[in-house]
Structures are given as C-alpha cells and as structure tokens.
Design a protein around this motif. Structure first.
Motif, PDB file in Angstrom:
ATOM      1  N   ILE A 195       2.216   9.041   3.737  1.00  0.00           N
ATOM      2  CA  ILE A 195       2.820   7.877   3.079  1.00  0.00           C
ATOM      3  C   ILE A 195       3.350   6.889   4.110  1.00  0.00           C
ATOM      4  O   ILE A 195       3.151   5.671   3.980  1.00  0.00           O
ATOM      5  CB  ILE A 195       3.959   8.313   2.128  1.00  0.00           C
ATOM      6  CG1 ILE A 195       3.432   9.227   1.019  1.00  0.00           C
ATOM      7  CG2 ILE A 195       4.632   7.089   1.524  1.00  0.00           C
ATOM      8  CD1 ILE A 195       2.452   8.587   0.080  1.00  0.00           C
ATOM      9  N   SER A 226       0.967   3.916  -3.095  1.00  0.00           N
ATOM     10  CA  SER A 226       0.576   5.304  -2.861  1.00  0.00           C
ATOM     11  C   SER A 226       1.656   6.264  -3.366  1.00  0.00           C
ATOM     12  O   SER A 226       1.352   7.370  -3.836  1.00  0.00           O
ATOM     13  CB  SER A 226       0.304   5.543  -1.372  1.00  0.00           C
ATOM     14  OG  SER A 226       1.498   5.415  -0.601  1.00  0.00           O
ATOM     15  N   TYR A 245       1.117   9.196  -6.034  1.00  0.00           N
ATOM     16  CA  TYR A 245       1.536  10.555  -5.703  1.00  0.00           C
ATOM     17  C   TYR A 245       2.457  11.130  -6.781  1.00  0.00           C
ATOM     18  O   TYR A 245       2.350  12.303  -7.157  1.00  0.00           O
ATOM     19  CB  TYR A 245       2.242  10.543  -4.348  1.00  0.00           C
ATOM     20  CG  TYR A 245       2.849  11.874  -3.948  1.00  0.00           C
ATOM     21  CD1 TYR A 245       2.066  13.017  -3.829  1.00  0.00           C
ATOM     22  CD2 TYR A 245       4.220  11.976  -3.691  1.00  0.00           C
ATOM     23  CE1 TYR A 245       2.625  14.229  -3.465  1.00  0.00           C
ATOM     24  CE2 TYR A 245       4.788  13.191  -3.318  1.00  0.00           C
ATOM     25  CZ  TYR A 245       3.987  14.309  -3.217  1.00  0.00           C
ATOM     26  OH  TYR A 245       4.542  15.515  -2.857  1.00  0.00           O
ATOM     27  N   LEU A 300       0.823  -1.216   0.000  1.00  0.00           N
ATOM     28  CA  LEU A 300       0.000   0.000   0.000  1.00  0.00           C
ATOM     29  C   LEU A 300       0.856   1.264   0.000  1.00  0.00           C
ATOM     30  O   LEU A 300       0.552   2.231  -0.710  1.00  0.00           O
ATOM     31  CB  LEU A 300      -0.931  -0.013   1.222  1.00  0.00           C
ATOM     32  CG  LEU A 300      -1.978   1.107   1.293  1.00  0.00           C
ATOM     33  CD1 LEU A 300      -2.908   1.057   0.079  1.00  0.00           C
ATOM     34  CD2 LEU A 300      -2.786   0.988   2.588  1.00  0.00           C
ATOM     35  N   LEU A 327       0.577   4.961   5.512  1.00  0.00           N
ATOM     36  CA  LEU A 327       0.066   3.948   4.587  1.00  0.00           C
ATOM     37  C   LEU A 327       0.969   2.713   4.553  1.00  0.00           C
ATOM     38  O   LEU A 327       0.484   1.595   4.374  1.00  0.00           O
ATOM     39  CB  LEU A 327      -0.088   4.545   3.186  1.00  0.00           C
ATOM     40  CG  LEU A 327      -1.230   5.565   3.027  1.00  0.00           C
ATOM     41  CD1 LEU A 327      -1.173   6.229   1.667  1.00  0.00           C
ATOM     42  CD2 LEU A 327      -2.583   4.873   3.222  1.00  0.00           C
TER      43      LEU A 327
END
Length: 288
Positions: free
Chosen positions: A255, A108, A112, A104, A258
């Motif tokens: 981040i 991400s 981004y 994940l 995550l």
C-alpha cells in the motif's frame, strides 16, 4: 512606457479586487441567514442551497464587469466560464483518471477493505442521494465553489497575470474562504486553539487542492473537469495515512508503494493528460 506599466498594475489590482469582492459576496450569501443551527442541520443546508443557487447568476456578473471587453469580442462569456461542448468527453474522463492515479494508494485501501462493494448496492446510492449532507459535499459544494472560484475568478487573473502566478494566486481566495468554518466552530463551543489548528490545516490542503484545480481549468478550459474532480476528491477525503500503519508488514509495504507510485505517475502524467489540444482549448487572450 511608465504610464503603460502603471495602467497594467492598476488593471491587475482591479482584477484582484473584484476576485476579493466576489469571494466576500459568496461567503456572505452563506451567512446571510444567521441560522441558529450548525452547518450540518437540514435547515441550514437548505438555506445555503438557496444562496449558492443565486450565486450561480451573481458570480458571472463580477466576471463580466472585470473582463477586458476585447476578450468578450474573441469568445463568449459561456466559453470563458468553461461551459463548452467541444472536447467535453475528454474533459469528463481524463482529469478524473489523472486524479484517480494520484489517489492510487487510498483507492487500493478501499479495494483491500472491500469498501468498493458498497458502490454496487442500490441502497448505497438511494441513501446518499436522499442525504442533504452527501448532496452538499458531493454535488452542491463542488459545483458552486468551482464555478465561483475557478470559472468566474481565474479568467480575471489570467488577463493580467502570468499563468503560473494566476494559478498560484487563485487558490488563496479559496483557501482563506474556508476560515469561515472557524467562526462556526467557535459559535458551537470549540476552543480557539483547536478551531485555529483545524482551520489552518483546512487552509493548507484546500489551497493545495485549489492550485491543482486552477491548473486543470487553465489547461482544459472546461468547468466539468474541475467539478467532477472536486466531487471525487470530496468523496475520497484526505488520505488516512495512519490506517496504513495498522496493516500487516507485507500489505503495508504494498500500500505504501502504491501511494508513492501514484504520486510519481501523477507527476509524469499531469502535463500530457492536460494538454490543451486534447480539449480543443486554444484561447488567444492568454498563453496556454
């Protein structure tokens, strides 16, 4: 009682020995060409493609030779190899989804940075599907390695070891096999210390990945599960934790969160999403 114990030990040693011989045979097939070029040269890649193609037929012979014949009376060799159609749809998507949860944080980061937009471009796929290194890393290597080290080795270990032990022992063959890259690094001028550090790092993360892959195969009984998962992990690569430190504070917190959330969610979902019943996997020759 003592005779049964020693027979069980002998059977286990034979299974482990066959796994070792299979691993040596797989590695030997890659180096039999004695190529003067490095592993990324087109000539070397094509020759090794030929090697692993023949290993797809040779590796099952090791499995067949080492399996208890009573097992082959209960299931076909194809089923034991994980080449089944029942539960195939679940096998394709659920372990991949589980692995995406683990990644994940890195996913991400791609969202981004906007890197994900590449996947919608036709040129991206054309360029990669005509690139031998990409084909090796994303198709041939995951396919051949999972087939050899999981489909053909894990059943041999499961027939004589408790499942947890088999899942932990299996990736050691896979991890040690990656030390063959050290010989190539030394051959092309890398110093011993650097080559050893890189190889030890590779051994560590390939062994950890191999444990995960062996567990997925043990639980799902599907070869496609581990092949697709391996290809995805090769695509993502080892998470670049240092890149997170370059983000602004707010993005860094999100981040990082995550990364942690993905790992925690993966831990909670690992067992339920690999429940053997989902995949119609209920072999009687070992306890799932």
């Amino acid at each position: 009682m003592d005779l049964d114990f020693f027979k069980a030990i002998l059977d286990c040693l034979i299974s482990v020995g066959i796994c070792f011989l299979l691993s040596v045979t797989y590695l030997a097939s890659l180096h039999i060409w004695n190529s003067p070029y490095n592993r990324d040269h087109p000539s070397t890649i094509k020759k090794r493609f030929t090697s692993v193609f023949f290993m797809l037929f040779i590796a099952p012979c090791f499995l067949y030779a080492g399996l208890n014949k009573s097992i082959l009376e209960e299931a076909s060799l194809l089923e034991i190899l994980g080449l089944r159609t029942k539960g195939l749809l679940q096998a394709i998507f659920m372990p991949l989804f589980l692995t995406m949860i683990l990644f994940l944080g890195p996913i991400s980061m791609e969202l981004y940075s906007g890197l994900y937009k590449l996947y919608t471009e036709e040129s991206y796929w054309y360029r990669n599907l005509t690139n031998l290194i990409w084909i090796r890393n994303h198709i041939v290597a995951p396919f051949s390695e999972e087939f050899t080290y999981r489909s053909c080795m894990l059943p041999l270990l499961l027939q004589c070891l408790p499942p947890v032990t088999a899942v932990l022992v299996n990736p050691l063959f896979f991890g040690v096999a990656h030390f063959h890259h050290m010989q190539e690094r030394l051959k092309f001028g890398m110093d011993v210390k650097t080559a050893l550090k890189i190889s030890c790092f590779q051994f560590t993360y390939t062994t950890i990945f191999g444990t995960y892959s062996a567990y997925i195969f043990y639980r799902t009984g599907h070869f496609l599960s581990i092949f697709i998962m391996h290809a995805f992990c090769n695509h993502m690569g080892f998470p670049d934790i240092m890149e997170v430190t370059t983000y602004k504070k707010s993005k860094k917190i999100i981040i990082s969160g995550l990364f942690v959330l993905g790992f925690i969610a993966w831990c909670f979902l690992l067992k339920p999403l690999t429940e053997p019943a989902w995949y119609y996997h209920s072999p009687t020759w070992y306890n799932v």
